[in-house]
Scaffold this active site. Sequence first.
Site, short mmCIF file in Angstrom:
data_model
loop_
_atom_site.label_atom_id
_atom_site.label_comp_id
_atom_site.label_asym_id
_atom_site.label_seq_id
_atom_site.Cartn_x
_atom_site.Cartn_y
_atom_site.Cartn_z
N GLN A 164 -2.75 -1.51 1.01
CA GLN A 164 -4.00 -0.76 1.23
C GLN A 164 -5.17 -1.66 0.82
OE1 GLN A 164 -2.30 2.37 -1.21
NE2 GLN A 164 -2.86 3.93 0.28
N ASP A 169 -11.24 10.56 1.06
CA ASP A 169 -10.18 10.13 0.14
C ASP A 169 -10.68 9.01 -0.78
OD1 ASP A 169 -7.26 10.00 -0.56
OD2 ASP A 169 -7.55 7.94 0.11
N GLU A 205 -12.92 13.71 -2.66
CA GLU A 205 -11.73 13.60 -3.50
C GLU A 205 -12.12 12.66 -4.63
OE1 GLU A 205 -7.66 12.06 -4.80
OE2 GLU A 205 -8.86 10.90 -3.41
N ASP A 239 -0.58 15.32 -5.47
CA ASP A 239 -0.64 14.24 -6.46
C ASP A 239 -0.10 14.72 -7.80
OD1 ASP A 239 -1.51 12.00 -5.05
OD2 ASP A 239 -3.59 12.68 -5.08
C1 GLC Z 1 -5.91 9.82 -3.02
C2 GLC Z 1 -4.66 10.56 -2.61
C3 GLC Z 1 -3.46 9.86 -3.17
C4 GLC Z 1 -3.45 8.43 -2.66
C5 GLC Z 1 -4.79 7.72 -2.94
C6 GLC Z 1 -4.93 6.43 -2.18
O1 GLC Z 1 -6.07 9.83 -4.39
O2 GLC Z 1 -4.73 11.89 -3.04
O3 GLC Z 1 -2.28 10.52 -2.79
O4 GLC Z 1 -2.42 7.73 -3.31
O5 GLC Z 1 -5.89 8.51 -2.55
O6 GLC Z 1 -5.26 6.63 -0.84
#
Ligand code: GLC
Length: 660
Positions: free
Chosen positions: A264, A296, A338, A408
């Site tokens: 990522q 996110d 988030e 999570d």
């Molecule tokens: C957010 C999501 C989590 C993910 C992270 C990276 O925190 O809820 O599940 O690992 O983003 O995208």
Amino acid sequence: MHNILQMSSTSRSAFEALAARLAPALAARCAPRDVDLFLIRLESYFEDLYLPLVQLYGEYADFQHQFNALFEQMLDAYATRPEPLRLLDLERQFMPDWFQRPNLVGYVCYTELFAGTLAGVRDHVSYLRELGITYLHLMPILKPRPGASDGGYAVMDYRAVNPALGNMADLQALATELHASGISLCVDLVLNHTAKEHEWAQRAMAGDPEYLDYYYTFPDRALPDAYERTLPEVFPDFAPGNFSWYPEFAKSGRWVWTTFYDFQWDLNYTNPSVFRAMVDIMFFLANQGIDVLRLDAVPFIWKRLGTNCQNQPEVYLLIEAFRAVMRVVAPAVIFKAEAIVPPDFLLPYLGIKTTVGKQCELAYNNQLMVLLWSTLASRQVKLLTEVLHQMPTMLLGSTWITYVRNHDDIGWAVTDEDAAAVGENGFLHRQFLNQFYSGEFPGSFAKGALFQYNPVTHDTRISGTTASLAGLEAALAQQDDHEIDLAVRRILLLHSVIMTYGGVPLIYMGDELGLFNDRSYLSDSVKAEDNRWMHRPPMDWTKAKSRHDPNSIVGRIYNGFIRLITARKSARMLHCFGLIQPLWTDNSHVFALSRSNPMGHLLLLANFHEREQSIKADLLHFGGLRGNIKNILTEESLPAITDKYIHLEPYESLWLVGEQ
Ligand code: GLC
């Protein structure tokens, strides 16, 4: 309309110049009334867009070019917005509190675990309607990289649906059907990072200078080491550090910023092209019929040396700009932050202490969730009451997402200061909670597991489903009817609080049926190392069949949910536009919350103990309740006052309203 809005003279001349420049293209592509509408919205939100952009990118040599290009994008998305969605835009502009009303009740699920595919979800809309759901969050549905994808949070194509779930036409059809059923659709927009297989990342990897600037990459460890000095680790167990070495990068190899997994890659928002590229993706999703974009990991989108690279002031500027473009093009769409961060940083995501009404409309109330579990373990409401006292008593133009569990882990966001305020030691309390919910603490009813133990700080988090953490799994294994009853009550108690606190309550799929931890992830090599999969069980449609049987465990939980949801929808004082006030009671196990607005008062009483408890009835007056008092969960008058005391059964909650 023109010249009514106050703008600085610089903004106004920038706006006038822009409007004049856009006029011919607008007239060519839109009906006259739509041209007017665009210009009215543009004028209304112009400064919300222009000022942040100047601050973020004003120094760029090609700022004017980028700025013009952004408006081309806006015009294009506006001109191609489907007619039914334009109507929805108008409807929601007339009803700007649509997401703050008590009839909003959310449900979150993985498409594949709930119904296999997007078409499968359509087949289960009736189930959602029966439960009373009016907001559906589908966990990541866009095309992820092959193999491990962090549960879909590593997207390789934002314009394609995960082929295993369907295609864009399925998504549009689902959105249309949901809208027809009065349900809004929320999807994840992973805007902090892309998968390393995304076209931008591939081009960067190949050395294309334009795309190299889309990510944070470094030829050596000098800067990564400097940043690491103040950066925390999100996944210390399986993705330590925040940078990953790619030897094949641009032939000579480079370090890539990877806050989460190594696949990522964090996007570089100091580059205006990245901002515009993400805007395009937002427009694309909005025009498919998405109502809510879950931003996110949004706190991470701006980096600054010497900091933890979260919640930087520029993050709030970026959101303000993103929101302004959406308000002009697709005002039906709102944002959900988030941001699992401490309150001082969280509140600005809702516009508090920054720009009221210019940030996200929704944000997760992580603290409430954590405190609910903390209270369930300790049976003491003092920490919950104390911390909620410090939260804003009212929000404007925004509201919380309240929840009991999500996909999570639970990180114990209880600060040392908060714990000290109620005479507890923060470190010890967090240790206690970890032991309690991993089932190690003597007498614990929970069956959870530790997630990401950090040997340096001893920090760790907890995985497990609601039912397993609340004791149902253990009680059933012991065939202990009394414990089963208590566990069912605990599940309902937690949901009772999130349904009244204020905001959009979000039910995690399967909690309405009491689904347990699922250990099948251990035999899947892609998932085995990440025990968050234990609380992501597939929907159990067989269990769901017994939901109408009042004698079954599932039926008792499900009926309890129906009762909560029905009562919530009827209680106009639960509209977010109102006060949220926790009250101290004379019983350390009973939590009280007063909700009031011009439409009335509601007093929540919640017993966090497995034995009956009583509190002095005086509290009714503090909660603003007069006359005949009734519990709207049962529609019964309050019978339980004796000797000026109100009695509550084990883990019982009462939603009390008086004569209006
Ligand atoms: C957010 C999501 C989590 C993910 C992270 C990276 O925190 O809820 O599940 O690992 O983003 O995208």
